[in-house]
Design a protein around this motif. Structure first.
Motif, PDB file in Angstrom:
ATOM      1  N   ASN A  80      21.623 -14.817   1.158  1.00 27.20           N
ATOM      2  CA  ASN A  80      20.375 -15.128   1.841  1.00 27.20           C
ATOM      3  C   ASN A  80      20.473 -14.720   3.300  1.00 27.20           C
ATOM      4  OD1 ASN A  80      17.708 -16.311   1.957  1.00 27.20           O
ATOM      5  ND2 ASN A  80      18.634 -17.958   3.158  1.00 27.20           N
ATOM      6  N   GLN A  81      19.666 -13.762   3.698  1.00 26.14           N
ATOM      7  CA  GLN A  81      19.588 -13.262   5.069  1.00 26.14           C
ATOM      8  C   GLN A  81      20.974 -12.883   5.591  1.00 26.14           C
ATOM      9  OE1 GLN A  81      16.507 -14.996   7.606  1.00 26.14           O
ATOM     10  NE2 GLN A  81      16.077 -16.465   5.993  1.00 26.14           N
ATOM     11  N   ALA A  82      21.443 -13.533   6.655  1.00 25.34           N
ATOM     12  CA  ALA A  82      22.688 -13.108   7.305  1.00 25.34           C
ATOM     13  C   ALA A  82      23.907 -13.894   6.844  1.00 25.34           C
ATOM     14  CB  ALA A  82      22.555 -13.226   8.819  1.00 25.34           C
ATOM     15  N   SER A  83      23.813 -14.579   5.728  1.00 25.86           N
ATOM     16  CA  SER A  83      24.950 -15.362   5.251  1.00 25.86           C
ATOM     17  C   SER A  83      26.100 -14.450   4.836  1.00 25.86           C
ATOM     18  CB  SER A  83      24.525 -16.226   4.065  1.00 25.86           C
ATOM     19  OG  SER A  83      25.641 -16.907   3.522  1.00 25.86           O
ATOM     20  N   VAL A  84      27.335 -14.910   5.073  1.00 23.82           N
ATOM     21  CA  VAL A  84      28.514 -14.156   4.644  1.00 23.82           C
ATOM     22  C   VAL A  84      29.270 -14.870   3.529  1.00 23.82           C
ATOM     23  CG1 VAL A  84      28.828 -12.992   6.844  1.00 23.82           C
ATOM     24  CG2 VAL A  84      29.933 -15.195   6.464  1.00 23.82           C
ATOM     25  N   SER A  85      28.902 -16.117   3.253  1.00 24.21           N
ATOM     26  CA  SER A  85      29.604 -16.912   2.243  1.00 24.21           C
ATOM     27  C   SER A  85      28.761 -17.047   0.989  1.00 24.21           C
ATOM     28  CB  SER A  85      29.927 -18.309   2.786  1.00 24.21           C
ATOM     29  OG  SER A  85      30.725 -18.229   3.941  1.00 24.21           O
ATOM     30  N   GLN A  86      29.444 -17.152  -0.141  1.00 18.49           N
ATOM     31  CA  GLN A  86      28.750 -17.447  -1.384  1.00 18.49           C
ATOM     32  C   GLN A  86      28.400 -18.930  -1.448  1.00 18.49           C
ATOM     33  OE1 GLN A  86      27.381 -15.865  -3.738  1.00 18.49           O
ATOM     34  NE2 GLN A  86      27.997 -13.797  -3.188  1.00 18.49           N
ATOM     35  N   ASN A  87      27.584 -19.297  -2.443  1.00 16.69           N
ATOM     36  CA  ASN A  87      27.169 -20.688  -2.571  1.00 16.69           C
ATOM     37  C   ASN A  87      28.353 -21.640  -2.724  1.00 16.69           C
ATOM     38  OD1 ASN A  87      24.870 -18.929  -3.577  1.00 16.69           O
ATOM     39  ND2 ASN A  87      23.842 -20.900  -3.473  1.00 16.69           N
ATOM     40  N   LEU A  88      29.314 -21.233  -3.536  1.00 17.54           N
ATOM     41  CA  LEU A  88      30.427 -22.121  -3.856  1.00 17.54           C
ATOM     42  C   LEU A  88      31.728 -21.327  -3.873  1.00 17.54           C
ATOM     43  CD1 LEU A  88      31.400 -24.956  -4.827  1.00 17.54           C
ATOM     44  CD2 LEU A  88      30.992 -24.152  -7.167  1.00 17.54           C
ATOM     45  N   SER A  89      32.731 -21.835  -3.196  1.00 14.63           N
ATOM     46  CA  SER A  89      34.040 -21.203  -3.157  1.00 14.63           C
ATOM     47  C   SER A  89      35.098 -22.263  -3.454  1.00 14.63           C
ATOM     48  CB  SER A  89      34.289 -20.571  -1.780  1.00 14.63           C
ATOM     49  OG  SER A  89      35.570 -19.982  -1.718  1.00 14.63           O
ATOM     50  N   ILE A  90      35.961 -21.988  -4.431  1.00 18.13           N
ATOM     51  CA  ILE A  90      36.972 -22.953  -4.869  1.00 18.13           C
ATOM     52  C   ILE A  90      38.351 -22.316  -4.739  1.00 18.13           C
ATOM     53  CG2 ILE A  90      37.806 -24.398  -6.769  1.00 18.13           C
ATOM     54  CD1 ILE A  90      34.967 -24.301  -7.936  1.00 18.13           C
ATOM     55  N   GLU A 162      25.425  -5.161  -2.247  1.00 18.37           N
ATOM     56  CA  GLU A 162      24.977  -6.527  -2.497  1.00 18.37           C
ATOM     57  C   GLU A 162      23.480  -6.604  -2.208  1.00 18.37           C
ATOM     58  OE1 GLU A 162      27.767  -8.219   0.205  1.00 18.37           O
ATOM     59  OE2 GLU A 162      26.363  -8.256   1.887  1.00 18.37           O
ATOM     60  N   TYR A 163      22.871  -7.686  -2.634  1.00 16.06           N
ATOM     61  CA  TYR A 163      21.453  -7.909  -2.356  1.00 16.06           C
ATOM     62  C   TYR A 163      21.299  -9.020  -1.328  1.00 16.06           C
ATOM     63  CZ  TYR A 163      19.831  -4.907  -6.148  1.00 16.06           C
ATOM     64  OH  TYR A 163      19.555  -3.820  -6.943  1.00 16.06           O
ATOM     65  N   ARG A 164      20.288  -8.863  -0.476  1.00 13.94           N
ATOM     66  CA  ARG A 164      19.998  -9.854   0.549  1.00 13.94           C
ATOM     67  C   ARG A 164      18.494 -10.025   0.705  1.00 13.94           C
ATOM     68  NH1 ARG A 164      23.905 -11.437   4.043  1.00 13.94           N
ATOM     69  NH2 ARG A 164      25.960 -10.513   3.649  1.00 13.94           N
ATOM     70  N   PHE A 165      18.108 -11.226   1.119  1.00 15.86           N
ATOM     71  CA  PHE A 165      16.717 -11.426   1.509  1.00 15.86           C
ATOM     72  C   PHE A 165      16.567 -10.960   2.949  1.00 15.86           C
ATOM     73  CE2 PHE A 165      13.359 -13.885   3.578  1.00 15.86           C
ATOM     74  CZ  PHE A 165      12.291 -13.544   2.767  1.00 15.86           C
ATOM     75  N   ASP A 166      15.731  -9.959   3.160  1.00 18.35           N
ATOM     76  CA  ASP A 166      15.486  -9.410   4.489  1.00 18.35           C
ATOM     77  C   ASP A 166      14.295 -10.142   5.102  1.00 18.35           C
ATOM     78  OD1 ASP A 166      14.202  -7.555   6.519  1.00 18.35           O
ATOM     79  OD2 ASP A 166      16.036  -6.433   6.058  1.00 18.35           O
ATOM     80  N   SER A 167      14.566 -10.883   6.188  1.00 16.39           N
ATOM     81  CA  SER A 167      13.517 -11.708   6.795  1.00 16.39           C
ATOM     82  C   SER A 167      12.446 -10.870   7.474  1.00 16.39           C
ATOM     83  CB  SER A 167      14.140 -12.688   7.800  1.00 16.39           C
ATOM     84  OG  SER A 167      14.847 -11.981   8.806  1.00 16.39           O
ATOM     85  N   ILE A 168      12.767  -9.612   7.827  1.00 15.27           N
ATOM     86  CA  ILE A 168      11.770  -8.738   8.456  1.00 15.27           C
ATOM     87  C   ILE A 168      10.855  -8.132   7.396  1.00 15.27           C
ATOM     88  CG2 ILE A 168      11.427  -6.643   9.820  1.00 15.27           C
ATOM     89  CD1 ILE A 168      14.053  -7.262  11.233  1.00 15.27           C
ATOM     90  N   GLU A 169      11.454  -7.604   6.336  1.00 14.16           N
ATOM     91  CA  GLU A 169      10.669  -6.998   5.261  1.00 14.16           C
ATOM     92  C   GLU A 169      10.068  -8.042   4.321  1.00 14.16           C
ATOM     93  OE1 GLU A 169      10.048  -3.680   4.799  1.00 14.16           O
ATOM     94  OE2 GLU A 169      11.026  -3.324   6.730  1.00 14.16           O
TER      95      GLU A 169
END
Length: 202
Positions: A80-90, A162-169
């Protein structure tokens, strides 16, 4: 406890077992999220005796594994946008001992358009990076670059799509993520840097 520490330094740990155990844990912790394993993000460590510091090692030689879960689009990880981490890391080790859990809430991707665009080539993407058209993540590089308007020469270490949500587009787009290093005129060694760039022409 001491038994877990001893296993960490003396026992081999199978990646398949680590994946199976973390899948079970992920589904128990977040039963309604339908997270999928991000295989490209799996990393391994073989700590030195008496230490827990992460020490990257090949997957077939790992004693500790860090396994990430999140959402996929066409088999590629979504951020999501500029995130570098996944939802869950174990982080897990011998005896299925859990050494760490990191949760970074991110909304599930909402795909509203089926428009298809051709990806630009990686060589074209690198040209765009070198002309300062990428976005730097996870580094306050303004403090260590003499001329912030000009990115120093990069040494590309790895590239992933990877895929990201682009807040500008206001849409989900494919991006290239580059792991790289650069040097400046300081006495320090090379600096690591992560950069992202849209993988399609906007």
């Amino acid at each position: 406890n001491q038994a877990n520490k001893d296993r960490l330094y003396t026992k081999k740990y199978d990646l398949n077992q680590a994946v199976s155990s973390t899948k079970t844990l992920a589904s128990e912790l977040f039963p309604n999220h339908n997270f999928e394993i991000i295989e490209s993000a799996i990393t391994a460590s073989r700590p030195l005796k008496g230490e827990l510091e992460w020490n990257n090692t090949p997957l077939d030689n790992g004693r500790l594994f860090n396994i990430s879960y999140g959402y996929l689009i066409d088999g590629y990880p979504y951020f999501n946008q500029a995130s570098v981490s996944q939802n869950l890391s174990i982080t897990i080790g011998p005896g299925n001992t859990i050494y760490g859990i990191q949760y970074s809430p991110q909304p599930k991707p909402s795909l509203t358009s089926s428009q298809t665009k051709s990806l630009i080539s990686q060589s074209k993407a690198i040209e765009l990076l070198e002309s300062n058209q990428g976005e730097i993540m996870g580094l306050n590089y303004l403090d260590i670059i003499e001329n912030p308007e000009t990115l120093p020469p990069l040494t590309i270490i790895s590239t992933q799509l990877e895929y990201r949500f682009d807040s500008i587009e206001k849409k989900v787009l494919p991006f290239f993520r580059f792991i790289a290093t650069f040097k400046n005129n300081s006495p320090y060694n090379s600096f690591p840097v992560t950069l992202i760039l849209p993988a399609v022409e906007l």
